[in-house]
Design a protein around this motif. Structure first.
Motif, PDB file in Angstrom:
ATOM      1  N   MET A   1       0.983  -1.168   0.282  1.00  0.00           N
ATOM      2  CA  MET A   1      -0.086  -0.287   0.118  1.00  0.00           C
ATOM      3  C   MET A   1       0.613   1.647   0.099  1.00  0.00           C
ATOM      4  N   ASP A   2       0.414   2.193  -0.994  1.00  0.00           N
ATOM      5  CA  ASP A   2       1.207   3.988  -0.828  1.00  0.00           C
ATOM      6  C   ASP A   2       0.923   4.658  -0.187  1.00  0.00           C
ATOM      7  N   LEU A   3       0.957   5.138   1.558  1.00  0.00           N
ATOM      8  CA  LEU A   3       0.014   5.659   1.866  1.00  0.00           C
ATOM      9  C   LEU A   3       0.919   6.766   2.329  1.00  0.00           C
ATOM     10  N   LYS A   4       1.572   7.376   1.500  1.00  0.00           N
ATOM     11  CA  LYS A   4       2.679   8.616   1.349  1.00  0.00           C
ATOM     12  C   LYS A   4       1.833   9.589   2.496  1.00  0.00           C
ATOM     13  N   GLU A   5       0.437  10.274   1.134  1.00  0.00           N
ATOM     14  CA  GLU A   5       0.093  11.194   2.346  1.00  0.00           C
ATOM     15  C   GLU A   5       0.122  11.112   3.126  1.00  0.00           C
ATOM     16  N   GLN A   6      -0.564   9.657   4.222  1.00  0.00           N
ATOM     17  CA  GLN A   6      -0.716   9.917   5.541  1.00  0.00           C
ATOM     18  C   GLN A   6       0.585   9.763   6.489  1.00  0.00           C
ATOM     19  N   ARG A   7       1.767   8.706   5.640  1.00  0.00           N
ATOM     20  CA  ARG A   7       2.680   8.802   6.304  1.00  0.00           C
ATOM     21  C   ARG A   7       3.880  10.620   6.647  1.00  0.00           C
ATOM     22  N   TYR A   8       3.419  11.368   5.397  1.00  0.00           N
ATOM     23  CA  TYR A   8       4.141  13.015   5.129  1.00  0.00           C
ATOM     24  C   TYR A   8       3.715  13.611   6.695  1.00  0.00           C
ATOM     25  N   VAL A   9       2.310  13.889   6.259  1.00  0.00           N
ATOM     26  CA  VAL A   9       1.109  14.528   7.581  1.00  0.00           C
ATOM     27  C   VAL A   9       1.695  13.510   9.386  1.00  0.00           C
ATOM     28  N   CYS A  10       1.433  12.317   9.145  1.00  0.00           N
ATOM     29  CA  CYS A  10       2.002  12.085  10.993  1.00  0.00           C
ATOM     30  C   CYS A  10       3.224  12.612  11.152  1.00  0.00           C
ATOM     31  N   THR A  11       3.737  12.317  10.147  1.00  0.00           N
ATOM     32  CA  THR A  11       6.207  12.714  10.767  1.00  0.00           C
ATOM     33  C   THR A  11       5.522  13.838  10.837  1.00  0.00           C
ATOM     34  N   LEU A  12       4.986  15.248  10.009  1.00  0.00           N
ATOM     35  CA  LEU A  12       5.483  16.426  10.638  1.00  0.00           C
ATOM     36  C   LEU A  12       5.197  16.372  11.883  1.00  0.00           C
ATOM     37  N   ALA A  13       3.351  15.994  12.159  1.00  0.00           N
ATOM     38  CA  ALA A  13       2.949  16.037  13.402  1.00  0.00           C
ATOM     39  C   ALA A  13       3.699  15.872  14.462  1.00  0.00           C
ATOM     40  N   GLU A  14       3.981  14.861  14.115  1.00  0.00           N
ATOM     41  CA  GLU A  14       5.273  14.256  15.494  1.00  0.00           C
ATOM     42  C   GLU A  14       6.216  14.740  15.635  1.00  0.00           C
ATOM     43  N   CYS A  15       7.333  14.948  14.707  1.00  0.00           N
ATOM     44  CA  CYS A  15       7.895  15.857  14.718  1.00  0.00           C
ATOM     45  C   CYS A  15       7.763  17.210  15.187  1.00  0.00           C
ATOM     46  N   GLY A  16       6.731  17.812  14.720  1.00  0.00           N
ATOM     47  CA  GLY A  16       6.678  19.349  14.762  1.00  0.00           C
ATOM     48  C   GLY A  16       7.351  20.478  14.313  1.00  0.00           C
ATOM     49  N   ASN A  17       8.654  19.698  13.040  1.00  0.00           N
ATOM     50  CA  ASN A  17       9.394  20.784  12.819  1.00  0.00           C
ATOM     51  C   ASN A  17       9.301  19.870  11.192  1.00  0.00           C
ATOM     52  N   LEU A  18       9.853  20.999  10.212  1.00  0.00           N
ATOM     53  CA  LEU A  18       9.907  20.384   8.727  1.00  0.00           C
ATOM     54  C   LEU A  18      10.746  19.941   8.743  1.00  0.00           C
ATOM     55  N   THR A  19      12.293  20.581   8.939  1.00  0.00           N
ATOM     56  CA  THR A  19      13.148  19.963   8.712  1.00  0.00           C
ATOM     57  C   THR A  19      13.749  18.241   9.638  1.00  0.00           C
ATOM     58  N   ARG A  20      13.465  18.258  10.883  1.00  0.00           N
ATOM     59  CA  ARG A  20      12.919  17.119  11.038  1.00  0.00           C
ATOM     60  C   ARG A  20      12.580  15.863  10.246  1.00  0.00           C
ATOM     61  N   ALA A  21      11.528  17.005   9.801  1.00  0.00           N
ATOM     62  CA  ALA A  21       9.898  15.582   9.204  1.00  0.00           C
ATOM     63  C   ALA A  21      10.709  15.102   8.512  1.00  0.00           C
ATOM     64  N   ALA A  22      11.536  15.662   7.484  1.00  0.00           N
ATOM     65  CA  ALA A  22      12.502  15.871   6.302  1.00  0.00           C
ATOM     66  C   ALA A  22      12.717  14.541   6.123  1.00  0.00           C
ATOM     67  N   ASP A  23      13.766  15.127   7.353  1.00  0.00           N
ATOM     68  CA  ASP A  23      14.993  13.977   7.705  1.00  0.00           C
ATOM     69  C   ASP A  23      14.486  12.023   7.760  1.00  0.00           C
ATOM     70  N   ARG A  24      13.160  12.517   8.691  1.00  0.00           N
ATOM     71  CA  ARG A  24      12.776  11.368   9.158  1.00  0.00           C
ATOM     72  C   ARG A  24      12.354  10.425   7.186  1.00  0.00           C
ATOM     73  N   LEU A  25      11.507  11.245   6.896  1.00  0.00           N
ATOM     74  CA  LEU A  25      11.048  10.647   5.775  1.00  0.00           C
ATOM     75  C   LEU A  25      11.883  10.617   4.608  1.00  0.00           C
ATOM     76  N   TYR A  26      13.178  10.805   5.074  1.00  0.00           N
ATOM     77  CA  TYR A  26      13.717  11.048   3.502  1.00  0.00           C
ATOM     78  C   TYR A  26      14.474  11.568   1.913  1.00  0.00           C
ATOM     79  N   ILE A  27      13.603  12.740   2.698  1.00  0.00           N
ATOM     80  CA  ILE A  27      12.821  14.199   1.151  1.00  0.00           C
ATOM     81  C   ILE A  27      13.354  14.786   1.982  1.00  0.00           C
ATOM     82  N   SER A  28      13.623  16.147   0.643  1.00  0.00           N
ATOM     83  CA  SER A  28      13.613  17.692   1.025  1.00  0.00           C
ATOM     84  C   SER A  28      13.075  18.205   1.472  1.00  0.00           C
ATOM     85  N   GLN A  29      13.552  19.241   2.148  1.00  0.00           N
ATOM     86  CA  GLN A  29      12.581  20.055   2.819  1.00  0.00           C
ATOM     87  C   GLN A  29      11.610  20.475   2.151  1.00  0.00           C
TER      88      GLN A  29
END
Length: 310
Positions: A1-29
């Motif tokens: 299952m490709d749930l990129k949308e859900q993963r991106y939003v949940c990760t940003l919610a957990e990190c609360g910071n764009l840079t940390r979330a991008a690092d965890r997701l291995y994508i650019s800010q």
């Protein structure tokens, strides 16, 4: 299952910071920022309130994350079960280990693992013990190498090896004269009070070695004269060898330490100076054959390192 949308939003919610979330997701800010903005436009409502560099969930964002986490949990279980159904010769193993341990522990293990299970996708995540434990609890990892004190009731574990927590002292340092040696023992013994008043080199507060050191300091009433904080244990040991100060270090690290000058190693005369390093995984879940194989390879490598067979 490709749930990129859900993963991106949940990760940003957990990190609360764009840079940390991008690092965890291995994508650019910028890519993550554009994705979230486009999603909010598509939904017709903001999911996050921006306050400087902080991203705080709106009421709509809270409801989105509530349901998205449920979807991701179902997807994780689905992927795991589908992988198991295929065969124990194929699948995915998501493994976590600290930065320090990974450097000396994994190269030979991963080589042997890939030769034995070439069809298993191995996903490696490195971080501190707290982060790895959280990722295991969230079912984002299948197997983590942790210290025994990091285990909880949600985990089952297998011992990989045992090690001492040692004091490293420069050659020629006055502290060497206070060590007591016993026949047949690999290390001399220092009394904890001998460490008070010394210059200490220590890892950062988020590293497991530092947490153990701080606990010993508190329990034994050790008060260093100066504390120099450095993230790299390799650099710390080199500075100890040069006479800058002393440090506390896991025995396994000293087995792979190579420098032009040596350090002297001592055991502290305290209870619980020996610790167990464990491979931890989800309790009450079936362990595939390839994960059993990984644990066995880790145990073998641990025994090699602790016996000096590098």
């Amino acid at each position: 299952m490709d749930l990129k949308e859900q993963r991106y939003v949940c990760t940003l919610a957990e990190c609360g910071n764009l840079t940390r979330a991008a690092d965890r997701l291995y994508i650019s800010q910028p890519a993550l920022s554009i994705y979230i903005s486009n999603l909010e436009k598509h939904l017709g409502m903001p999911l996050f309130c921006r306050q400087g560099k902080r991203f705080i969930l709106t009421k709509a964002g809270e409801r989105y994350v509530h349901y998205a986490r449920g979807i991701l949990a179902i997807s994780s279980r689905f992927d795991s079960e589908m992988s198991m159904l295929l065969s124990d010769e194929a699948g995915r193993l998501r493994m976590g280990i600290s930065m320090l341990q990974g450097a000396w522990f994994l190269p030979r293990v991963l080589k042997d693992f890939h030769e034995r299970w070439p069809k298993v996708e191995l996903v490696l995540r490195q971080g501190n013990m707290t982060v790895l434990k959280e990722l295991l609890q969230k079912h984002e990892l299948d197997l983590v190498v942790v210290n025994e004190e990091n285990l909880d009731r949600t985990m089952e574990a297998r011992e990989l090896f045992q090690e001492e927590f040692l004091v490293a002292v420069p050659q020629g340092h006055p502290l060497n004269s206070r060590a007591v040696f016993s026949q047949g023992q690999p290390y001399g013994v220092l009394q904890p009070e001998a460490l008070s008043g010394q210059v200490f080199l220590a890892t950062t507060p988020d590293q497991s070695t530092r947490a153990l050191q701080d606990r010993i300091f508190q329990e034994q009433g050790i008060r260093p004269r100066q504390l120099i904080v450095i993230r790299s244990i390799e650099l710390i040991l080199q500075l100890v060898a040069e006479g800058v100060g002393i440090c506390m270090v896991r025995e396994a690290y000293t087995r792979t330490f190579r420098y032009s000058k040596a350090v002297n190693l001592y055991q502290l005369d305290i209870p619980g100076h020996r610790r167990r390093v464990m491979a931890a995984y989800h309790a009450r879940e079936r362990v595939p054959q390839y994960m059993e194989g990984m644990v066995e390879l880790l145990q073998k490598r641990g025994a090699e390192i602790m016996s000096g067979r590098l």
